[in-house]
Design a protein around this motif. Structure first.
Motif, PDB file in Angstrom:
ATOM      1  N   ASP A   1       0.857  -1.173   0.000  1.00 27.31           N
ATOM      2  CA  ASP A   1       0.000   0.000   0.000  1.00 27.31           C
ATOM      3  C   ASP A   1       0.901   1.234   0.000  1.00 27.31           C
ATOM      4  O   ASP A   1       1.679   1.448   0.923  1.00 27.31           O
ATOM      5  CB  ASP A   1      -0.896   0.001   1.238  1.00 27.31           C
ATOM      6  CG  ASP A   1      -1.957   1.090   1.172  1.00 27.31           C
ATOM      7  OD1 ASP A   1      -1.634   2.207   0.714  1.00 27.31           O
ATOM      8  OD2 ASP A   1      -3.100   0.827   1.553  1.00 27.31           O
ATOM      9  N   ILE A   2       0.785   2.038  -1.030  1.00 25.10           N
ATOM     10  CA  ILE A   2       1.717   3.155  -1.216  1.00 25.10           C
ATOM     11  C   ILE A   2       0.990   4.494  -1.166  1.00 25.10           C
ATOM     12  O   ILE A   2       1.499   5.523  -1.562  1.00 25.10           O
ATOM     13  CB  ILE A   2       2.487   2.986  -2.546  1.00 25.10           C
ATOM     14  CG1 ILE A   2       3.786   3.781  -2.531  1.00 25.10           C
ATOM     15  CG2 ILE A   2       1.607   3.317  -3.737  1.00 25.10           C
ATOM     16  CD1 ILE A   2       4.827   3.210  -1.616  1.00 25.10           C
ATOM     17  N   GLU A   3      -0.254   4.482  -0.668  1.00 23.92           N
ATOM     18  CA  GLU A   3      -1.059   5.699  -0.662  1.00 23.92           C
ATOM     19  C   GLU A   3      -0.796   6.521   0.600  1.00 23.92           C
ATOM     20  O   GLU A   3      -0.230   6.045   1.583  1.00 23.92           O
ATOM     21  CB  GLU A   3      -2.547   5.332  -0.757  1.00 23.92           C
ATOM     22  CG  GLU A   3      -3.468   6.491  -1.097  1.00 23.92           C
ATOM     23  CD  GLU A   3      -3.062   7.216  -2.354  1.00 23.92           C
ATOM     24  OE1 GLU A   3      -3.207   8.451  -2.383  1.00 23.92           O
ATOM     25  OE2 GLU A   3      -2.594   6.575  -3.300  1.00 23.92           O
ATOM     26  N   GLY A   4      -1.212   7.754   0.576  1.00 23.05           N
ATOM     27  CA  GLY A   4      -1.190   8.603   1.757  1.00 23.05           C
ATOM     28  C   GLY A   4       0.192   8.857   2.322  1.00 23.05           C
ATOM     29  O   GLY A   4       1.166   9.092   1.602  1.00 23.05           O
ATOM     30  N   SER A   5       0.306   8.793   3.653  1.00 25.57           N
ATOM     31  CA  SER A   5       1.545   9.170   4.329  1.00 25.57           C
ATOM     32  C   SER A   5       2.690   8.230   3.986  1.00 25.57           C
ATOM     33  O   SER A   5       3.847   8.643   3.956  1.00 25.57           O
ATOM     34  CB  SER A   5       1.330   9.173   5.847  1.00 25.57           C
ATOM     35  OG  SER A   5       0.951   7.881   6.298  1.00 25.57           O
ATOM     36  N   ALA A   6       2.378   6.954   3.713  1.00 26.02           N
ATOM     37  CA  ALA A   6       3.444   6.010   3.382  1.00 26.02           C
ATOM     38  C   ALA A   6       4.153   6.427   2.099  1.00 26.02           C
ATOM     39  O   ALA A   6       5.380   6.388   2.006  1.00 26.02           O
ATOM     40  CB  ALA A   6       2.875   4.599   3.227  1.00 26.02           C
ATOM     41  N   ARG A   7       3.377   6.854   1.118  1.00 22.04           N
ATOM     42  CA  ARG A   7       3.979   7.277  -0.150  1.00 22.04           C
ATOM     43  C   ARG A   7       4.833   8.527   0.059  1.00 22.04           C
ATOM     44  O   ARG A   7       5.950   8.610  -0.435  1.00 22.04           O
ATOM     45  CB  ARG A   7       2.895   7.551  -1.191  1.00 22.04           C
ATOM     46  CG  ARG A   7       3.463   7.977  -2.543  1.00 22.04           C
ATOM     47  CD  ARG A   7       2.349   8.187  -3.567  1.00 22.04           C
ATOM     48  NE  ARG A   7       2.906   8.380  -4.897  1.00 22.04           N
ATOM     49  CZ  ARG A   7       3.357   9.547  -5.368  1.00 22.04           C
ATOM     50  NH1 ARG A   7       3.316  10.620  -4.592  1.00 22.04           N
ATOM     51  NH2 ARG A   7       3.855   9.645  -6.576  1.00 22.04           N
TER      52      ARG A   7
ATOM     53  N   ALA B   1       8.216   0.761  -2.847  1.00 24.92           N
ATOM     54  CA  ALA B   1       7.986   0.254  -4.193  1.00 24.92           C
ATOM     55  C   ALA B   1       8.520   1.237  -5.228  1.00 24.92           C
ATOM     56  O   ALA B   1       8.198   2.426  -5.193  1.00 24.92           O
ATOM     57  CB  ALA B   1       6.495   0.034  -4.415  1.00 24.92           C
ATOM     58  N   GLU B   2       9.329   0.755  -6.142  1.00 30.07           N
ATOM     59  CA  GLU B   2       9.861   1.621  -7.189  1.00 30.07           C
ATOM     60  C   GLU B   2       8.747   2.081  -8.128  1.00 30.07           C
ATOM     61  O   GLU B   2       8.779   3.187  -8.648  1.00 30.07           O
ATOM     62  CB  GLU B   2      10.944   0.885  -7.985  1.00 30.07           C
ATOM     63  CG  GLU B   2      11.622   1.765  -9.032  1.00 30.07           C
ATOM     64  CD  GLU B   2      12.764   1.053  -9.739  1.00 30.07           C
ATOM     65  OE1 GLU B   2      13.370   1.671 -10.623  1.00 30.07           O
ATOM     66  OE2 GLU B   2      13.033  -0.119  -9.406  1.00 30.07           O
ATOM     67  N   HIS B   3       7.751   1.213  -8.337  1.00 29.01           N
ATOM     68  CA  HIS B   3       6.622   1.553  -9.207  1.00 29.01           C
ATOM     69  C   HIS B   3       5.306   1.468  -8.451  1.00 29.01           C
ATOM     70  O   HIS B   3       5.158   0.693  -7.510  1.00 29.01           O
ATOM     71  CB  HIS B   3       6.581   0.623 -10.417  1.00 29.01           C
ATOM     72  CG  HIS B   3       7.780   0.741 -11.297  1.00 29.01           C
ATOM     73  ND1 HIS B   3       8.800  -0.183 -11.289  1.00 29.01           N
ATOM     74  CD2 HIS B   3       8.136   1.695 -12.198  1.00 29.01           C
ATOM     75  CE1 HIS B   3       9.727   0.200 -12.159  1.00 29.01           C
ATOM     76  NE2 HIS B   3       9.351   1.330 -12.714  1.00 29.01           N
ATOM     77  N   THR B   4       4.358   2.293  -8.882  1.00 30.59           N
ATOM     78  CA  THR B   4       3.031   2.326  -8.273  1.00 30.59           C
ATOM     79  C   THR B   4       1.970   2.128  -9.352  1.00 30.59           C
ATOM     80  O   THR B   4       2.057   2.713 -10.435  1.00 30.59           O
ATOM     81  CB  THR B   4       2.779   3.671  -7.568  1.00 30.59           C
ATOM     82  OG1 THR B   4       3.720   3.822  -6.512  1.00 30.59           O
ATOM     83  CG2 THR B   4       1.375   3.751  -7.003  1.00 30.59           C
ATOM     84  N   LEU B   5       0.978   1.297  -9.052  1.00 24.92           N
ATOM     85  CA  LEU B   5      -0.135   1.059  -9.977  1.00 24.92           C
ATOM     86  C   LEU B   5      -1.409   1.644  -9.389  1.00 24.92           C
ATOM     87  O   LEU B   5      -1.691   1.488  -8.200  1.00 24.92           O
ATOM     88  CB  LEU B   5      -0.308  -0.441 -10.211  1.00 24.92           C
ATOM     89  CG  LEU B   5      -1.406  -0.875 -11.199  1.00 24.92           C
ATOM     90  CD1 LEU B   5      -0.991  -2.146 -11.935  1.00 24.92           C
ATOM     91  CD2 LEU B   5      -2.754  -1.116 -10.486  1.00 24.92           C
ATOM     92  N   THR B   6      -2.163   2.328 -10.228  1.00 25.72           N
ATOM     93  CA  THR B   6      -3.459   2.853  -9.827  1.00 25.72           C
ATOM     94  C   THR B   6      -4.417   2.724 -11.010  1.00 25.72           C
ATOM     95  O   THR B   6      -4.009   2.284 -12.094  1.00 25.72           O
ATOM     96  CB  THR B   6      -3.355   4.309  -9.360  1.00 25.72           C
ATOM     97  OG1 THR B   6      -4.623   4.735  -8.843  1.00 25.72           O
ATOM     98  CG2 THR B   6      -2.950   5.238 -10.496  1.00 25.72           C
TER      99      THR B   6
END
Length: 270
Positions: free
Chosen positions: A64-70, A94-99
Motif C-alpha cells: 500500500d503506497i497511498e497517503g503518508s506512506a507514499r 515500491a519503485e513503481h506504483t499502480l493505480t
C-alpha cells in the motif's frame, strides 16, 4: 467502498527491514478513483479484482503506497538519493506504483430487477513512485464485454472486470518483463559457463524454451547501468523457485561476472 484487502501488505513502518526474494517485484498499489461519486463506490471492487490478478502471477509483493506512506518514501528517497535508497530498500518502498481510474460503469436490470448485467471502462496507470511520471506502457484503457446475468450489481461488475483479465495480464507482462538472477553455475568448461540455475520458476511465469538476455549491472557511474553480456535458454523448469538454462551466448562473460559476485539479471526477450 471501503473493505479490507487481505492480499495487500501494509508496510508503513520505515524502520523495519524485510528479507525479500529477488524473484518478486515490489509494486505499490494506490487508491483507485472514478469519474463520478456514484461510480466511486465501485472502485474497491475493481481494486480487489486487479489485486487478485496481480497475485495470480506470483511475481509481485504488493505494498500500500497511498497517503503518508507514499510521502514518507518520497521524502526518504530525496534525502538519500546519492546512496540509491530506492534500489537498496525495495522491501519497504515500491519503485513503481499502480493505480486505476474508472471512466464509465453501466448496469442493466433484468427480470424485474432480480438480475443484472454490467459493463466497465477503466484506465490502468503505472508510475515511477518517486517521480510520479508514467513508465513506458504506463497506461492502458480496458473496456469489458457485457457480463453474464448476476444476482447483484457488484457480482455483475466483478464478472465484467474478469472479461478484461487476459488483456490486463498481457499489459503487466509487457510492463514488467520477467527478470531473474543466477543462483548457480552448474556446468562450466574452459572458462565458460555452459549450464546455469536461475532464481525463478513457475511462480515467475518461466517456461521451457524461453530465451533470456543476461545483463551485468554496472554501478561504476553511480546509478545501475545494464550491459548485455549473453543469452540463455530455459531447458527445464525445476519447480516454483528454480529453472535450468543452457548458455547460448556469452558464457565467458557470464562466468567472469558471476565469479566476481557482480549483479547479473536475466531478462525475458519479447
Amino acid at each position: 467502498m471501503n473493505r479490507p484487502y487481505i492480499h495487500l501488505c501494509f508496510l508503513f513502518c520505515f524502520g523495519l527491514s524485510f528479507a525479500q526474494s529477488e524473484t518478486q517485484l515490489i509494486l505499490g498499489i494506490a487508491d483507485f478513483t472514478a469519474n463520478t461519486e456514484q461510480q466511486e463506490q465501485f472502485a474497491g471492487v475493481l481494486k480487489e479484482r486487479v489485486i487478485d490478478l496481480l497475485n495470480q502471477t506470483g511475481r509481485f509483493k504488493l505494498v500500500d503506497i497511498e497517503g503518508s506512506a507514499r510521502q514518507q518514501s518520497i521524502d526518504k528517497a530525496a534525502e538519500n538519493y546519492k546512496s540509491n535508497w530506492i534500489e537498496g530498500n525495495k522491501s519497504i518502498n515500491a519503485e513503481h506504483t499502480l493505480t486505476a481510474f474508472i471512466g464509465n460503469i453501466k448496469f442493466l436490470k433484468l427480470n424485474g430487477g432480480k438480475g443484472y448485467k454490467a459493463t466497465i471502462t477503466y484506465t490502468i496507470k503505472i508510475l515511477n513512485t518517486e517521480s510520479g511520471k508514467y513508465i513506458n506502457n504506463g497506461t492502458l484503457t480496458l473496456s469489458s464485454s457485457e457480463s453474464d446475468i448476476k444476482l447483484t450489481p457488484e457480482t455483475a461488475l466483478q464478472n465484467a472486470i474478469d472479461t478484461t483479465s487476459e488483456e490486463f495480464k498481457t499489459y503487466i507482462k509487457n510492463s514488467f518483463p520477467i527478470k531473474v538472477s543466477i543462483a548457480k553455475i552448474e556446468e562450466e568448461k574452459k572458462g565458460k559457463a555452459l549450464i546455469i540455475i536461475l532464481n525463478g520458476g513457475t511462480e515467475n511465469g518461466i517456461k521451457k524454451g524461453q530465451v533470456y538476455t543476461s545483463k551485468f549491472i554496472d554501478y561504476s557511474m553511480g546509478s545501475p547501468y545494464p550491459v548485455s553480456i549473453g543469452k540463455v535458454k530455459i531447458t527445464e523448469v525445476v519447480n516454483e523457485k528454480f529453472s535450468k538454462a543452457k548458455v547460448i551466448k556469452g558464457g565467458e562473460e557470464i562466468l567472469k561476472h558471476f565469479t566476481a559476485s557482480d549483479k547479473i539479471i536475466n531478462e525475458l526477450e519479447n
